[in-house]
Design an enzyme around this catalytic site. Structure first.
Site, mmCIF file in Angstrom:
data_model
loop_
_atom_site.group_PDB
_atom_site.id
_atom_site.type_symbol
_atom_site.label_atom_id
_atom_site.label_comp_id
_atom_site.label_asym_id
_atom_site.label_seq_id
_atom_site.Cartn_x
_atom_site.Cartn_y
_atom_site.Cartn_z
ATOM 1 N N HIS A 258 -9.432 1.176 4.827
ATOM 2 C CA HIS A 258 -8.183 1.381 5.562
ATOM 3 C C HIS A 258 -8.408 2.365 6.706
ATOM 4 O O HIS A 258 -9.217 3.296 6.603
ATOM 5 C CB HIS A 258 -7.096 1.913 4.624
ATOM 6 C CG HIS A 258 -5.723 1.870 5.207
ATOM 7 N ND1 HIS A 258 -5.265 2.833 6.079
ATOM 8 C CD2 HIS A 258 -4.711 0.979 5.063
ATOM 9 C CE1 HIS A 258 -4.029 2.538 6.443
ATOM 10 N NE2 HIS A 258 -3.664 1.409 5.844
ATOM 11 N N GLU B 33 -6.776 4.778 7.797
ATOM 12 C CA GLU B 33 -6.545 6.189 7.475
ATOM 13 C C GLU B 33 -7.742 6.787 6.760
ATOM 14 O O GLU B 33 -8.059 7.970 6.936
ATOM 15 C CB GLU B 33 -5.268 6.321 6.636
ATOM 16 C CG GLU B 33 -4.018 6.027 7.452
ATOM 17 C CD GLU B 33 -2.808 5.644 6.633
ATOM 18 O OE1 GLU B 33 -1.765 5.360 7.230
ATOM 19 O OE2 GLU B 33 -2.911 5.614 5.382
ATOM 20 N N LYS C 295 0.183 4.281 -0.323
ATOM 21 C CA LYS C 295 -0.429 5.481 0.261
ATOM 22 C C LYS C 295 -0.188 6.683 -0.670
ATOM 23 O O LYS C 295 -0.170 6.514 -1.882
ATOM 24 C CB LYS C 295 0.077 5.697 1.686
ATOM 25 C CG LYS C 295 -0.117 4.443 2.555
ATOM 26 C CD LYS C 295 0.175 4.656 4.005
ATOM 27 C CE LYS C 295 -0.040 3.355 4.759
ATOM 28 N NZ LYS C 295 0.137 3.523 6.220
ATOM 29 N N GLY D 10 2.096 2.791 11.000
ATOM 30 C CA GLY D 10 2.944 3.967 10.888
ATOM 31 C C GLY D 10 3.547 4.439 12.197
ATOM 32 O O GLY D 10 4.135 5.508 12.276
ATOM 33 N N GLU E 138 -5.477 -4.857 10.564
ATOM 34 C CA GLU E 138 -4.515 -3.789 10.801
ATOM 35 C C GLU E 138 -4.834 -3.087 12.108
ATOM 36 O O GLU E 138 -5.694 -2.192 12.145
ATOM 37 C CB GLU E 138 -4.568 -2.764 9.660
ATOM 38 C CG GLU E 138 -4.099 -3.305 8.330
ATOM 39 C CD GLU E 138 -3.676 -2.171 7.398
ATOM 40 O OE1 GLU E 138 -2.590 -2.268 6.830
ATOM 41 O OE2 GLU E 138 -4.424 -1.202 7.277
ATOM 42 N N SER F 14 2.591 -2.499 10.422
ATOM 43 C CA SER F 14 4.043 -2.300 10.434
ATOM 44 C C SER F 14 4.825 -3.595 10.217
ATOM 45 O O SER F 14 5.865 -3.817 10.831
ATOM 46 C CB SER F 14 4.496 -1.627 11.745
ATOM 47 O OG SER F 14 3.953 -0.319 11.848
ATOM 48 N N ASN G 220 0.868 -1.176 0.000
ATOM 49 C CA ASN G 220 0.000 0.000 0.000
ATOM 50 C C ASN G 220 0.905 1.225 0.000
ATOM 51 O O ASN G 220 1.464 1.595 1.029
ATOM 52 C CB ASN G 220 -0.903 -0.019 1.236
ATOM 53 C CG ASN G 220 -1.747 1.241 1.356
ATOM 54 O OD1 ASN G 220 -1.926 1.980 0.391
ATOM 55 N ND2 ASN G 220 -2.269 1.496 2.545
#
Length: 255
Positions: A98, A100, A15, A176, A170, A216, A13
């Site tokens: 996701h 985010e 991003k 992150g 996740e 991660s 991914n």
């Protein structure tokens, strides 16, 4: 992983990273490193890099995915991209839900479900993201949180359609941040998800579903995570932006 029952998938991914020139460099470096992969390899790029990625990966073993799609086929949704647009372009995968997207752009379990439906109806393979926050983990409601996300996202999804969905666990607190769930913590939640799928769709469908870990995962910790019985691959963030690191994860998943 249990490759006898389900496919192992490593998906990158990217991003909001890499312009077209940088994308070309990264993909060109990556392709020879993963050409003998013993797992499925996917790169999910920003919209502006999709055509570049599709052109460079043509004829290779690397698949291309997008990072999101809208639930409508077309309409007054400025700035959005529909699933049929992605399919027409040649994209095979799409990430949906996701953390985010949920955190910064107002995604809800309801809109995630609508996006999943749109993607399936357009013939895309879905990487469905679920995960708990640190606050939810500390409150010991990880199981309930994940169950709600999975059930709502899969509302109306048939057992046949489930074959086109990968679930990526996740933990939000590990994205992150440099923090990673232990191998056992990650596997525990993935197993929980598989048990839930068994209740919803039956054991055979649950055992055939690829469930990734995506908090991660990197070149150093991938082998330990991927050795767990219910972790069937990874959704890779930062490490997917460096060809040698991403290739090392692919190698770990190929064993």
């Amino acid at each position: 992983m249990n490759k006898a029952k389900r496919r192992a998938v490593i998906a990158g991914n990217w991003k909001m990273n890499k312009n077209r020139a940088e994308a070309k460099t990264l993909i060109t470096e990556l392709l020879p490193l993963v050409k003998e992969a013993g797992c499925e390899v996917v790169i999910c790029t920003p919209y502006t890099n999709l055509e570049t990625a599709l052109a460079l990966t043509e004829g290779s073993n690397v698949k291309v995915g997008a990072e999101n799609c809208h639930w409508a086929e077309s309409g007054a949704f400025t700035g959005e991209i529909s699933a049929p647009m992605l399919k027409e372009l040649g994209v095979q995968y799409v990430i949906i839900g996701h953390s985010e997207r949920r955190q910064y752009f107002g995604e809800t379990d309801g809109t995630v479900a609508k996006r999943v439906r749109a993607a399936l109806e357009s013939g895309l393979e879905v990487i469905l993201c679920v995960g708990e926050t640190l606050e939810q983990r500390e409150a010991d409601i990880t199981g309930e949180t994940i169950a709600i996300q999975v059930k709502k996202a899969l509302a109306g999804v048939t057992a046949e359609e489930l074959r086109h969905i990968i679930i990526a666990y996740e933990p939000v607190w590990a994205i992150g941040t440099g923090k990673t769930a232990t191998d056992e913590q990650a596997n525990e939640v993935n197993h929980m998800i598989r048990e839930l799928l068994g209740k919803l769709y039956g054991e055979e469908a649950a055992e055939a579903t690829t469930i990734q870990y995506g908090g991660s995962m990197n070149a150093k910790n991938a082998a330990g995570l991927l050795a767990q019985p219910d972790i069937d691959g990874g959704l890779i963030g930062g490490a997917s932006l460096k060809a040698p690191d991403f290739a090392a994860i692919v190698e770990a998943a190929s064993k």
